[in-house]
Scaffold this active site. Structure first.
Site, PDB file in Angstrom:
ATOM      1  N   HIS A  20       1.030  -1.086   0.040  1.00 45.06           N
ATOM      2  CA  HIS A  20       0.461  -0.086   0.201  1.00 45.06           C
ATOM      3  C   HIS A  20       1.021   1.412   0.034  1.00 45.06           C
ATOM      4  O   HIS A  20       0.431   2.174  -0.619  1.00 45.06           O
ATOM      5  CB  HIS A  20      -0.610  -0.252   0.916  1.00 45.06           C
ATOM      6  N   ASP A 117      -4.480   6.352   2.979  1.00 42.97           N
ATOM      7  CA  ASP A 117      -5.197   4.997   2.172  1.00 42.97           C
ATOM      8  C   ASP A 117      -6.490   5.405   1.772  1.00 42.97           C
ATOM      9  O   ASP A 117      -7.435   5.803   3.071  1.00 42.97           O
ATOM     10  CB  ASP A 117      -4.612   4.193   2.854  1.00 42.97           C
TER      11      ASP A 117
HETATM   12  C1  U2F Z   1      -1.432  -6.316  -1.233  1.00 41.45           C
HETATM   13  O1  U2F Z   1      -0.927  -7.379  -2.317  1.00 41.45           O
HETATM   14  P1  U2F Z   1       0.448  -7.761  -2.000  1.00 41.45           P
HETATM   15  O2  U2F Z   1       1.538  -6.689  -1.745  1.00 41.45           O
HETATM   16  O3  U2F Z   1       1.115  -9.089  -1.122  1.00 41.45           O
HETATM   17  O4  U2F Z   1       1.250  -8.143  -3.796  1.00 41.45           O
HETATM   18  P2  U2F Z   1       0.769  -6.919  -4.845  1.00 41.45           P
HETATM   19  O5  U2F Z   1      -0.243  -5.603  -4.617  1.00 41.45           O
HETATM   20  O6  U2F Z   1       0.851  -7.688  -5.824  1.00 41.45           O
HETATM   21  O7  U2F Z   1       2.313  -5.980  -4.509  1.00 41.45           O
HETATM   22  C2  U2F Z   1       3.466  -6.954  -4.446  1.00 41.45           C
HETATM   23  C3  U2F Z   1       4.156  -5.927  -5.344  1.00 41.45           C
HETATM   24  O8  U2F Z   1       5.629  -6.185  -4.532  1.00 41.45           O
HETATM   25  C4  U2F Z   1       6.745  -6.579  -6.157  1.00 41.45           C
HETATM   26  C5  U2F Z   1       5.312  -6.207  -7.231  1.00 41.45           C
HETATM   27  C6  U2F Z   1       4.693  -5.754  -6.285  1.00 41.45           C
HETATM   28  O9  U2F Z   1       4.495  -4.364  -7.184  1.00 41.45           O
HETATM   29  O10 U2F Z   1       5.949  -6.383  -8.457  1.00 41.45           O
HETATM   30  N1  U2F Z   1       7.049  -7.909  -5.923  1.00 41.45           N
HETATM   31  C7  U2F Z   1       9.012  -7.295  -6.474  1.00 41.45           C
HETATM   32  O11 U2F Z   1       8.995  -6.553  -6.866  1.00 41.45           O
HETATM   33  N2  U2F Z   1       9.504  -8.173  -6.153  1.00 41.45           N
HETATM   34  C8  U2F Z   1       9.111  -9.929  -5.909  1.00 41.45           C
HETATM   35  O12 U2F Z   1      10.028 -10.560  -5.569  1.00 41.45           O
HETATM   36  C9  U2F Z   1       7.611 -10.367  -4.921  1.00 41.45           C
HETATM   37  C10 U2F Z   1       7.106  -8.661  -5.031  1.00 41.45           C
HETATM   38  C11 U2F Z   1      -2.779  -7.459  -0.419  1.00 41.45           C
HETATM   39  F1  U2F Z   1      -2.421  -8.852  -0.485  1.00 41.45           F
HETATM   40  C12 U2F Z   1      -4.002  -7.490  -1.510  1.00 41.45           C
HETATM   41  O13 U2F Z   1      -4.549  -8.729  -1.785  1.00 41.45           O
HETATM   42  C13 U2F Z   1      -4.350  -6.220  -2.543  1.00 41.45           C
HETATM   43  O14 U2F Z   1      -4.367  -6.734  -3.279  1.00 41.45           O
HETATM   44  C14 U2F Z   1      -2.533  -5.393  -1.961  1.00 41.45           C
HETATM   45  C15 U2F Z   1      -2.536  -3.767  -2.835  1.00 41.45           C
HETATM   46  O15 U2F Z   1      -4.118  -3.223  -2.009  1.00 41.45           O
HETATM   47  O16 U2F Z   1      -1.826  -5.083  -1.283  1.00 41.45           O
END
Ligand code: U2F
Length: 402
Positions: A20, A117
């Site tokens: 976030h 947020d």
């Molecule tokens: C929460 O989600 P997450 O933070 O778990 O997952 P994403 O929204 O997909 O974001 C992951 C980011 O981390 C980066 C990837 C994304 O930009 O490119 N990344 C990376 O650069 N290298 C890696 O090895 C692994 C990830 C929540 F769980 C979700 O349900 C929500 O949709 C989200 C947004 O609110 O937040």
């Protein structure tokens, strides 16, 4: 130290979990470059600020990070990630209010605009106390609303974030409810999506040399696996996925949260050799833009979805919590750029093998890729000079700085 000249002072309240705070900071950086005399105070927890500011080096002297209390008593270690989130939610909004008061006292600059947020229902309350004539702004980086819009396909109650249905008293459900009630009071709601998407500028950390490794692979031949920044699937699912990846004909990169040496089957890494890479962190955005990637196995976090769309990469969806099931529904039925693994339950060797073949090597997969590439074109159009994303961003900058 240079002190911003303008009396304007924008407070930014970030949600410190999942991904976030990062996209919020990127948005704030974009706005802050427009007027270096305006002070931006960015509030999040100590851990979140350290990570977010490290990944997105601003170089801007008008954005100041401030830490708010995370609600965890000194020396106490939360037993699971959800407990840390709940403790934080119990600590707010008090923690934000006192941190804001301290910064106002320290700088002598009253808050003139609030960016929060979307989760933060109390943003409306804080904004109502702002000086006369200036308005508060809530910035939504959430996907929940969006997924309900424009879909001809019915959602299922079971697609909704767990607590929202079963235990409406729980803190997350209460927060989402309050968010729904107060969001309309915001002066502007910014949604991190196609109509608002903006190229993400992050430093590429590729310690494991994934991009170099991809250079040697055929087009559309590699599976990319990532469950975002928080999730590690259960042991039996990890085993099923590992077995399927080992047996299938495709190469893969797996971004693994946890200890892959302990949590994956014994001898897995040795057996796969150069066919696959298991890494603690990958430059995901760049990987998904690489022509060697054929499919992404994902938890359907919103940032990952946007990145897959921009890369034109079809998805195999294994949603876990929150918005992820709703996102999966949209990916599979509305945009047709991915496929969910079986409805109830997680990975089995059989279902992952089947979906890998259907996305990588069948007509169905080809169509999904075509649809994903079409969305990519739309996204690019929106971020070109007169695209709707740029127009919306300019509106937002105008609201914050005028
Ligand atoms: C929460 O989600 P997450 O933070 O778990 O997952 P994403 O929204 O997909 O974001 C992951 C980011 O981390 C980066 C990837 C994304 O930009 O490119 N990344 C990376 O650069 N290298 C890696 O090895 C692994 C990830 C929540 F769980 C979700 O349900 C929500 O949709 C989200 C947004 O609110 O937040």
């Amino acid at each position: 130290k240079v002190v911003p000249f303008s009396p304007k002072h924008v407070a930014v309240l970030a949600f410190p979990f999942g991904t976030h705070a990062g996209p919020l900071l990127i948005m704030v950086q974009r706005i802050a470059t427009e007027d270096l005399d305006v002070r931006f105070s960015f509030f999040s927890t100590k851990i979140s600020n350290a990570k977010t500011f490290k990944l997105n080096k601003t170089g801007l002297w008008n954005i100041y990070p401030y830490n708010v209390h995370d609600g965890i008593p000194e020396g106490y270690v939360p037993r699971h990630p959800m407990e840390a989130i709940e403790r934080f939610m119990y600590a707010m909004p008090r923690n934000f209010r006192s941190a804001i008061d301290e910064v106002v006292a320290e700088t002598g600059n009253k808050i003139t605009c609030l960016i929060t947020d979307a989760f933060y229902w109390f943003g409306a309350e804080i904004a109502s106390g702002l000086p006369f004539g200036l308005q508060g702004l809530t910035l939504s980086l959430s996907t929940l609303k969006l997924t309900f819009l424009g879909s001809g396909h019915p959602m299922k109650v079971s697609d909704l974030p767990e607590g929202v249905v079963r235990d409406i008293e729980n803190p997350m459900a209460t927060m989402l409810h309050k968010m729904g009630v107060t969001l309309s009071q915001a002066t502007a709601v910014a949604i991190n999506s196609f109509v608002d998407v903006h190229p993400i500028i992050v430093n590429v950390h590729d310690e494991e040399r994934c991009l170099e490794w991809l250079e040697k692979r055929e087009k559309k031949s590699v599976v990319y696996v990532s469950f975002g920044s928080v999730i590690t699937p259960s042991p039996h699912e990890l085993f099923a996925l590992a077995e399927a990846l080992e047996e299938c004909e495709y190469s893969f990169i797996w971004s693994f949260v946890g200890n892959h040496k302990k949590q994956l089957p014994e001898g897995f890494l040795e057996r796969i050799g150069n066919k696959g890479k298991v890494v603690a962190w990958a430059p995901q955005n760049e990987i998904l833009q690489h022509p060697a990637i054929g499919v992404c196995v994902t938890h359907c976090g919103w940032n990952s979805i946007l990145e897959c769309m921009l890369g034109g990469v079809p998805m195999i969806c294994r949603p876990f919590f929150g918005d992820q099931k709703l996102n999966t529904r949209m990916i599979e039925n509305e945009w047709r750029i991915g496929v969910a693994i079986d409805e109830n339950g997680g990975f089995t060797r059989e279902n992952i093998t089947r979906t890998l073949v259907s996305t990588m090597s069948s007509e169905k997969g080809r169509l999904m890729r075509k649809n994903a590439l079409e969305l990519r074109e739309c996204a690019i159009k929106e971020i070109e000079c007169n695209g709707s994303s740029i127009r919306d961003l300019n509106t937002l900058i105008h609201i914050v700085l005028s």
